[in-house]
Design a protein around this motif. Structure first.
Motif, PDB file in Angstrom:
ATOM      1  N   LYS A 137      19.743  81.785  74.775  1.00 38.38           N
ATOM      2  CA  LYS A 137      20.453  80.202  74.010  1.00 38.38           C
ATOM      3  C   LYS A 137      21.703  80.728  73.474  1.00 38.38           C
ATOM      4  O   LYS A 137      22.506  79.798  72.847  1.00 38.38           O
ATOM      5  CB  LYS A 137      20.070  79.370  74.147  1.00 38.38           C
ATOM      6  N   GLU A 173      30.070  77.876  85.198  1.00 42.28           N
ATOM      7  CA  GLU A 173      29.752  78.899  83.982  1.00 42.28           C
ATOM      8  C   GLU A 173      30.112  80.653  84.572  1.00 42.28           C
ATOM      9  O   GLU A 173      31.044  81.089  84.466  1.00 42.28           O
ATOM     10  CB  GLU A 173      29.604  78.386  82.959  1.00 42.28           C
ATOM     11  N   LEU A 186      29.764  63.020  82.540  1.00 42.66           N
ATOM     12  CA  LEU A 186      29.666  63.179  80.953  1.00 42.66           C
ATOM     13  C   LEU A 186      28.896  61.770  80.474  1.00 42.66           C
ATOM     14  O   LEU A 186      27.975  62.148  79.160  1.00 42.66           O
ATOM     15  CB  LEU A 186      30.388  63.871  80.850  1.00 42.66           C
ATOM     16  N   THR A 196      22.393  65.247  76.058  1.00 44.66           N
ATOM     17  CA  THR A 196      23.270  64.960  75.028  1.00 44.66           C
ATOM     18  C   THR A 196      25.094  65.248  75.963  1.00 44.66           C
ATOM     19  O   THR A 196      24.586  66.189  77.156  1.00 44.66           O
ATOM     20  CB  THR A 196      23.240  65.913  73.969  1.00 44.66           C
ATOM     21  N   VAL A 197      25.681  64.786  75.630  1.00 47.68           N
ATOM     22  CA  VAL A 197      27.238  65.269  76.534  1.00 47.68           C
ATOM     23  C   VAL A 197      27.497  66.577  76.822  1.00 47.68           C
ATOM     24  O   VAL A 197      27.361  67.382  77.673  1.00 47.68           O
ATOM     25  CB  VAL A 197      28.850  64.842  75.688  1.00 47.68           C
ATOM     26  N   LYS A 198      27.004  67.879  75.797  1.00 43.55           N
ATOM     27  CA  LYS A 198      26.540  69.129  75.562  1.00 43.55           C
ATOM     28  C   LYS A 198      26.159  69.597  76.903  1.00 43.55           C
ATOM     29  O   LYS A 198      26.007  70.106  77.384  1.00 43.55           O
ATOM     30  CB  LYS A 198      26.239  69.673  74.615  1.00 43.55           C
ATOM     31  N   ASP A 199      24.835  68.529  76.650  1.00 43.38           N
ATOM     32  CA  ASP A 199      23.645  69.288  78.096  1.00 43.38           C
ATOM     33  C   ASP A 199      24.828  68.455  79.408  1.00 43.38           C
ATOM     34  O   ASP A 199      24.075  69.455  80.068  1.00 43.38           O
ATOM     35  CB  ASP A 199      22.663  68.665  77.955  1.00 43.38           C
ATOM     36  N   ARG A 200      25.121  67.990  79.380  1.00 40.70           N
ATOM     37  CA  ARG A 200      25.610  67.374  80.761  1.00 40.70           C
ATOM     38  C   ARG A 200      26.567  68.023  80.981  1.00 40.70           C
ATOM     39  O   ARG A 200      27.234  68.675  82.575  1.00 40.70           O
ATOM     40  CB  ARG A 200      26.072  65.606  81.126  1.00 40.70           C
ATOM     41  N   ASP A 201      27.533  68.409  80.042  1.00 36.49           N
ATOM     42  CA  ASP A 201      28.722  69.475  80.685  1.00 36.49           C
ATOM     43  C   ASP A 201      28.141  70.954  80.694  1.00 36.49           C
ATOM     44  O   ASP A 201      28.956  71.148  82.162  1.00 36.49           O
ATOM     45  CB  ASP A 201      29.720  69.447  78.969  1.00 36.49           C
ATOM     46  N   HIS A 202      27.289  70.878  80.904  1.00 36.47           N
ATOM     47  CA  HIS A 202      26.421  72.469  80.850  1.00 36.47           C
ATOM     48  C   HIS A 202      26.049  72.382  82.392  1.00 36.47           C
ATOM     49  O   HIS A 202      25.969  73.321  83.074  1.00 36.47           O
ATOM     50  CB  HIS A 202      25.298  73.257  79.854  1.00 36.47           C
TER      51      HIS A 202
END
Length: 709
Positions: free
Chosen positions: A153, A81, A307, A315-321
């Motif tokens: 956040k 990011e 992922l 969550t998948v979102k947490d893993r992606d971040h």
């Protein structure tokens, strides 16, 4: 006029009080500022909010880019990011440290959390001009602001962290006081230089040094350091890739300020002012994500697997971040040498402009490590590009969902027969066509039949042994053999070897034509299943992520090599013997043999020539290649389809997909130790295997027959 004078008087009193409070240490003691008597109700609210703040700032870990590596340690892809590479202060050049202090906070090492003189001067000017226009923040306060932005956040939290208000300034000050009590000046400067935005996607001084100058933070020169230091005030406005002239003017301001502070000599300043700002042709782009990877399809498959890993987040979102900010070092299974060999084969036998697609996956038996994964269509959205990965199942990012695998499925029927004690010389009268209409086939849940089914052979017919039938890929033999073994036995072995429907993720259908390959499978799935035979029955789950380490070097839980004995070693030895015959002279894969390797394989062509396969293996590598129509609705490869720029007039597993497999495997096996299959037990062979009378004639490729689902 009275109101204006009164307001300015109160503001002046407020500013004076803040200055006195700072200098007297009242703020350092953590006391709230009593604004009520100076600036009315609004100031009371400010004071209360400041007083309610925690005494310590909980700093979030800085976002650090992650890297995906091949098995040899070479870079496959960078994910981030924010493009950031933290480094300790002793790995940042002294001139860079002096430049940033000179332009941002020249009294940094002399004052506490607040530079009273600078702040009061800025506040007086801002108040007299009616709005907040000038900063005056110390490096510590700037670090606090950057940390609060990183920590935010939500959009509301980010807005609060950047709001142009005195409340925000006082919030930063309260936190800055805490930071100064916890960290040394050098520690604060180190964190600041690793956190700050240097423009054009570069965060932190190390990433900026690499990006703009192709150097490292410890080797920055005076003009380079001055340019980077100047960027901090306005990373976009002073970005040299946006406006070179403006970047030069800002850099020169920094150099002159350093001269004014006697940080550098006049001679150094003059030399630095004459130096070019940057060589735009030398700016190093930092690719981000799998789209810019040299192995984009494989990279996306790796990311999909990551992922799926709960160790990287709830969550998948947490893993992606976490994947894009955690500074992870991800080592994968891909072998660049083998990948190059597979890609060379694809390039030699196909073109991106072909209407048909080609794909190859190579797997290491005994470990499940995926060593190569290539396909003929390049990654992307343009003409003759695709985002589909034809090697993997539909449940993963870009996964296509496979193709019917034709006669490559016969390998599992062979294993089921051997497992039931049927010898390799077991003969079945196999006519050119057989009527199976209404014949019952045992399934795991009962029986199945096809009311109208009369399949044909496209190759050799007769009273054949299992070895002979495999050599010629005789449909009518294997359909009868599957009736004797039962479809349930075939299905169970296939399932144990990782075979399932790549589109629905359900088990393969137990239908009369099952042995002719009517289920949708992928090159990865098929190559890994055949790798089980090479590993003498040891099945290993396909593995692409070998290890994951966080930025501190600590290993994160990730699936490791996971193997189990799926079929008895002697059963696998028997399969290897039968499939080796396919690659002997006279077999459908006879022309694909090479070197002194022990090789085994199987051709496959599905009904109406919608796809052709070759799957084969040596004891230490297994691979599967497919050529297919990947457009819906599927059409016959014989009609209006091209491969390597030429019309496909006679699509066969051996003649169309086989050369792709052969050159890829030959290159991949180069330099590897020569190994041999273990001979099956003598009792498995039965009586002496008769050689077919017409062995010298090359049979036509078996088409898998008109199999029905």
């Amino acid at each position: 006029m009275r109101t204006e004078r009164g307001g300015r008087s109160k503001a002046h009193s407020l500013i004076t009080f803040i200055g006195v409070s700072v200098l007297s240490g009242a703020l350092a003691a953590g006391l709230a500022i009593p604004f009520a008597g100076f600036a009315g109700q609004g100031s009371e609210q400010v004071a209360k909010s400041v007083q309610d703040l925690p005494r310590e700032l909980v700093v979030e870990p800085v976002a650090v880019r992650s890297r995906i590596l091949a098995s040899d340690g070479t870079l496959i892809a960078t994910l981030y990011e924010q493009n950031r590479i933290p480094v300790p202060l002793d790995r940042i050049s002294p001139i860079m440290r002096r430049a940033i202090v000179a332009i941002e906070d020249s009294r940094f090492y002399d004052h506490g959390a607040l530079d009273a003189k600078g702040t009061i001067r800025a506040m007086v000017r801002n108040q007299t001009e009616g709005e907040v226009q000038q900063g005056g923040s110390s490096i510590t306060q700037q670090y606090v602001k950057l940390s609060l932005v990183e920590k935010a956040k939500t959009a509301e939290e980010r807005q609060q962290a950047t709001a142009v208000t005195y409340q925000r300034k006082l919030t930063e000050l309260r936190y800055a006081i805490a930071i100064e009590s916890q960290l040394s000046k050098d520690e604060i400067l180190e964190r600041y230089l690793n956190l700050v935005n240097f423009g054009d996607g570069a965060y932190g001084v190390q990433a900026a040094a690499q990006h703009y100058f192709r150097t490292t933070a410890d080797k920055l020169t005076l003009p380079q350091a001055a340019m980077l230091a100047g960027l901090v005030k306005n990373p976009t406005g002073y970005d040299p890739t946006n406006d070179l002239a403006r970047a030069r003017a800002r850099r020169d301001v920094v150099i002159k300020r350093m001269l004014e502070l006697k940080v550098i000599s006049l001679r150094q300043a003059n030399q630095a002012l004459k130096a070019p700002v940057i060589n735009l042709k030398r700016v190093l782009p930092v690719p981000n994500g799998c789209a810019s990877s040299r192995y984009p399809f494989y990279c996306e498959y790796v990311v999909s697997k990551l992922l799926d890993n709960p160790a990287l987040g709830v969550t998948v979102k947490d893993r992606d971040h976490f994947l894009k900010t955690g500074g992870l070092l991800i080592r994968t299974s891909i072998d660049p040498r083998m990948q190059k060999a597979a890609q060379k084969s694809i390039s030699a036998h196909s073109k991106p402009t072909d209407t048909a697609i080609a794909a190859i996956t190579i797997v290491q038996p005994g470990s499940g490590l995926v060593k190569a994964m290539v396909q003929s269509k390049p990654y992307g959205n343009g003409r003759n590009h695709t985002n589909y990965n034809y090697n993997v199942e539909k449940s993963y990012a870009g996964g296509y969902g496979g193709f019917q695998n034709g006669s490559t499925m016969k390998a599992f029927t062979i294993a089921a027969a051997i497992q039931k004690g049927i010898p390799l010389n077991y003969r079945i009268n196999s006519p050119a066509q057989i009527n199976l209409s209404g014949k019952r086939f045992r399934t795991c849940s009962g029986w199945t039949r096809d009311p109208d089914y009369s399949p044909k052979n496209s190759t050799h017919s007769g009273n054949l042994t299992m070895v002979e039938a495999a050599r010629f890929s005789t449909n009518t033999y294997f359909l009868q053999l599957s009736q004797r073994t039962g479809l349930c036995s075939i299905a169970r072995i296939a399932s144990k070897l990782g075979m399932y429907n790549a589109q629905t993720l359900h088990p393969l259908d137990q239908v009369v034509s099952m042995t002719l390959g009517v289920g949708y499978v992928t090159p990865l799935m098929l190559s890994n299943a055949y790798a089980t035979f090479a590993a003498r029955g040891k099945y290993c789950k396909p593995l692409v992520v070998v290890s994951v380490r966080d930025k501190a070097g600590k290993y994160i839980d990730t699936p490791q090599i996971d193997c189990k004995q799926a079929i008895a070693p002697q059963v696998a030895d028997g399969v290897n013997r039968v499939l080796s015959a396919v690659m002997e002279p006279g077999g459908t894969g006879g022309r694909l043999n090479f070197g002194n390797w022990d090789l085994a394989g199987k051709t496959g062509t599905i009904q109406d020539n919608l796809a052709v396969w070759y799957a084969g293996y040596a004891p230490n590598l297994a691979g599967a290649a497919v050529v297919a129509d990947a457009n819906l609705p599927y059409t016959n490869l014989m009609y209006r389809h091209t491969l390597d720029g030429r019309d496909i007039s006679d699509p066969t597993g051996s003649g169309t997909a086989g050369p792709l497999w052969q050159t890829a495997m030959q290159g991949a096996l180069k330099g590897m130790p020569l190994r041999h299959f273990k001979a099956p037990p003598r009792k498995m062979l039965g009586a002496a295997e008769p050689r077919p009378a017409d062995e010298g004639r090359r049979p036509d490729e078996n088409g898998g027959g008109p199999g029905r689902r």
